[in-house]
Scaffold this active site. Structure first.
Site, PDB file in Angstrom:
ATOM      1  N   LYS A  13       0.500   4.088 -15.287  1.00  0.00           N
ATOM      2  CA  LYS A  13       0.360   5.324 -14.499  1.00  0.00           C
ATOM      3  C   LYS A  13       1.676   5.761 -13.885  1.00  0.00           C
ATOM      4  O   LYS A  13       2.093   6.902 -14.011  1.00  0.00           O
ATOM      5  CB  LYS A  13      -0.576   5.036 -13.321  1.00  0.00           C
ATOM      6  CG  LYS A  13      -1.880   5.686 -13.368  1.00  0.00           C
ATOM      7  CD  LYS A  13      -2.803   5.310 -12.193  1.00  0.00           C
ATOM      8  CE  LYS A  13      -2.544   4.022 -11.489  1.00  0.00           C
ATOM      9  NZ  LYS A  13      -2.327   4.054 -10.091  1.00  0.00           N
ATOM     10  N   ARG A  88      -9.321   8.409  -6.064  1.00  0.00           N
ATOM     11  CA  ARG A  88      -9.540   7.119  -6.718  1.00  0.00           C
ATOM     12  C   ARG A  88     -10.999   6.704  -6.641  1.00  0.00           C
ATOM     13  O   ARG A  88     -11.382   5.696  -7.214  1.00  0.00           O
ATOM     14  CB  ARG A  88      -8.677   6.094  -5.975  1.00  0.00           C
ATOM     15  CG  ARG A  88      -8.312   4.851  -6.724  1.00  0.00           C
ATOM     16  CD  ARG A  88      -7.539   3.978  -5.749  1.00  0.00           C
ATOM     17  NE  ARG A  88      -6.933   2.831  -6.354  1.00  0.00           N
ATOM     18  CZ  ARG A  88      -5.689   2.802  -6.847  1.00  0.00           C
ATOM     19  NH1 ARG A  88      -4.941   3.878  -6.810  1.00  0.00           N
ATOM     20  NH2 ARG A  88      -5.217   1.690  -7.362  1.00  0.00           N
ATOM     21  N   ARG A 128       5.077  -7.793 -14.760  1.00  0.00           N
ATOM     22  CA  ARG A 128       5.480  -7.051 -13.561  1.00  0.00           C
ATOM     23  C   ARG A 128       5.556  -7.980 -12.345  1.00  0.00           C
ATOM     24  O   ARG A 128       6.442  -7.830 -11.504  1.00  0.00           O
ATOM     25  CB  ARG A 128       4.492  -5.904 -13.290  1.00  0.00           C
ATOM     26  CG  ARG A 128       4.904  -5.060 -12.087  1.00  0.00           C
ATOM     27  CD  ARG A 128       4.134  -3.765 -12.014  1.00  0.00           C
ATOM     28  NE  ARG A 128       2.856  -3.914 -11.328  1.00  0.00           N
ATOM     29  CZ  ARG A 128       1.958  -2.936 -11.222  1.00  0.00           C
ATOM     30  NH1 ARG A 128       2.181  -1.760 -11.774  1.00  0.00           N
ATOM     31  NH2 ARG A 128       0.831  -3.131 -10.573  1.00  0.00           N
ATOM     32  N   ARG A 134       5.332  -7.812  -6.568  1.00  0.00           N
ATOM     33  CA  ARG A 134       4.380  -7.100  -5.707  1.00  0.00           C
ATOM     34  C   ARG A 134       3.320  -8.075  -5.233  1.00  0.00           C
ATOM     35  O   ARG A 134       2.774  -8.833  -6.036  1.00  0.00           O
ATOM     36  CB  ARG A 134       3.721  -5.971  -6.509  1.00  0.00           C
ATOM     37  CG  ARG A 134       3.960  -4.616  -5.897  1.00  0.00           C
ATOM     38  CD  ARG A 134       3.421  -3.537  -6.783  1.00  0.00           C
ATOM     39  NE  ARG A 134       1.973  -3.402  -6.687  1.00  0.00           N
ATOM     40  CZ  ARG A 134       1.296  -2.409  -7.253  1.00  0.00           C
ATOM     41  NH1 ARG A 134       1.950  -1.487  -7.940  1.00  0.00           N
ATOM     42  NH2 ARG A 134      -0.001  -2.323  -7.121  1.00  0.00           N
ATOM     43  N   ARG A 145      -8.745  -6.287  -8.191  1.00  0.00           N
ATOM     44  CA  ARG A 145      -8.408  -4.860  -8.374  1.00  0.00           C
ATOM     45  C   ARG A 145      -9.069  -4.294  -9.629  1.00  0.00           C
ATOM     46  O   ARG A 145      -9.482  -3.135  -9.652  1.00  0.00           O
ATOM     47  CB  ARG A 145      -6.881  -4.681  -8.424  1.00  0.00           C
ATOM     48  CG  ARG A 145      -6.256  -4.754  -7.020  1.00  0.00           C
ATOM     49  CD  ARG A 145      -4.780  -5.090  -7.054  1.00  0.00           C
ATOM     50  NE  ARG A 145      -3.997  -4.116  -7.764  1.00  0.00           N
ATOM     51  CZ  ARG A 145      -2.869  -4.411  -8.434  1.00  0.00           C
ATOM     52  NH1 ARG A 145      -2.419  -5.651  -8.490  1.00  0.00           N
ATOM     53  NH2 ARG A 145      -2.202  -3.468  -9.030  1.00  0.00           N
TER      54      ARG A 145
HETATM   55  P1  ADP Z   1      -2.610  -0.037  -9.184  1.00  0.00           P
HETATM   56  O1  ADP Z   1      -3.313   1.197  -9.646  1.00  0.00           O
HETATM   57  O2  ADP Z   1      -1.615  -0.563 -10.182  1.00  0.00           O
HETATM   58  O3  ADP Z   1      -3.567  -1.080  -8.682  1.00  0.00           O
HETATM   59  P2  ADP Z   1      -1.436   1.435  -6.929  1.00  0.00           P
HETATM   60  O4  ADP Z   1      -0.010   1.326  -6.566  1.00  0.00           O
HETATM   61  O5  ADP Z   1      -1.944   2.737  -7.468  1.00  0.00           O
HETATM   62  O6  ADP Z   1      -1.686   0.240  -7.941  1.00  0.00           O
HETATM   63  O7  ADP Z   1      -2.341   1.050  -5.676  1.00  0.00           O
HETATM   64  C1  ADP Z   1      -2.133  -0.127  -4.947  1.00  0.00           C
HETATM   65  C2  ADP Z   1      -3.127  -0.253  -3.793  1.00  0.00           C
HETATM   66  O8  ADP Z   1      -3.007   0.899  -2.913  1.00  0.00           O
HETATM   67  C3  ADP Z   1      -4.609  -0.268  -4.168  1.00  0.00           C
HETATM   68  O9  ADP Z   1      -5.043  -1.555  -4.537  1.00  0.00           O
HETATM   69  C4  ADP Z   1      -5.253   0.211  -2.847  1.00  0.00           C
HETATM   70  O10 ADP Z   1      -5.274  -0.835  -1.885  1.00  0.00           O
HETATM   71  C5  ADP Z   1      -4.274   1.245  -2.328  1.00  0.00           C
HETATM   72  N1  ADP Z   1      -4.597   2.630  -2.738  1.00  0.00           N
HETATM   73  C6  ADP Z   1      -3.852   3.417  -3.571  1.00  0.00           C
HETATM   74  N2  ADP Z   1      -4.423   4.621  -3.711  1.00  0.00           N
HETATM   75  C7  ADP Z   1      -5.561   4.616  -2.966  1.00  0.00           C
HETATM   76  C8  ADP Z   1      -6.599   5.551  -2.718  1.00  0.00           C
HETATM   77  N3  ADP Z   1      -6.593   6.775  -3.267  1.00  0.00           N
HETATM   78  N4  ADP Z   1      -7.612   5.202  -1.901  1.00  0.00           N
HETATM   79  C9  ADP Z   1      -7.650   3.995  -1.340  1.00  0.00           C
HETATM   80  N5  ADP Z   1      -6.713   3.046  -1.535  1.00  0.00           N
HETATM   81  C10 ADP Z   1      -5.674   3.337  -2.332  1.00  0.00           C
END
Ligand code: ADP
Length: 191
Positions: A13, A88, A128, A134, A145
């Protein structure tokens, strides 16, 4: 232009969103990146969000809306956005949709789902974790996740499909080929 990327953790993404933002001269708004910055800076939002991020749970909607409302409106006034990670959940999508109905020219025009199989995802996330460290990329948190995505994010796909704006892209190709597929479909939409 106003786009959203939806994909499992590790599907690419962030990589594709960065390339799309440069290509179409629009703002890249990554909810995950913005939340990690809030945590690192020790802001009110960051302090409230830190435990959720660490566990791989979703951060409460009100924090995400508070963090993103102004940047989204700002992006709209300067050419558009590619959202990465927000909305999300179905409830975030419904709330964002209802807010957008009241403001002209902010609603999503296309949603890109990057499709990648679980085995490939796990391999990429392991790489990663070694590279970037991370804190939510360890094996137990990644499994959590994935579960969160399956139960809370996948329902979004039907929501956008029923609105006729979902694009299904094969994310299991080289970065440049995924990008070519996305731009070919987007350019065909003439948005
Ligand atoms: P990935 O999609 O690779 O898991 P992201 O960087 O998109 O990683 O998101 C990391 C974390 O940020 C998620 O596990 C969540 O805790 C939080 N997060 C990101 N976007 C949202 C959202 N729209 N609503 C709630 N939590 C979010």
């Amino acid at each position: 232009m106003r786009l959203l990327l939806v994909a499992y953790p590790g599907a690419g993404k962030g990589t594709q969103a960065t390339k799309l933002a440069t290509h179409y001269k629009i703002a890249h708004l990554s909810s995950g990146e913005l939340l990690r910055t809030e945590v690192a800076s020790g802001t009110k939002i960051g302090t409230a969000a830190a435990d959720y991020l660490r566990r791989g749970d979703l951060v409460p909607d009100e924090l995400v809306f508070e963090m993103l409302s102004a940047p989204i409106l700002e992006a709209v006034s300067t050419g558009g956005y590619v959202l990465d990670g927000f909305p999300r959940t179905l409830s975030q999508a419904e709330e964002a949709y209802s807010v957008a109905q009241e403001i002209k020219g902010v609603e999503l025009q296309a949603v890109i789902y990057l499709r990648v199989g679980q085995e490939e995802l796990l391999g990429r996330l392991r790489a990663r974790a070694d590279r970037e460290g991370r804190t939510d990329d360890d094996e137990v948190t990644v499994a959590h996740r994935f579960k969160v995505f399956e139960t809370q994010t996948e329902p979004l796909l039907d929501f956008y499909a029923s609105r006729g704006i979902l694009l299904d892209i094969n994310g299991e190709q080289a970065v440049a080929d995924v990008f070519d597929d996305i731009t070919r479909v987007i350019d065909g939409l003439q948005i």
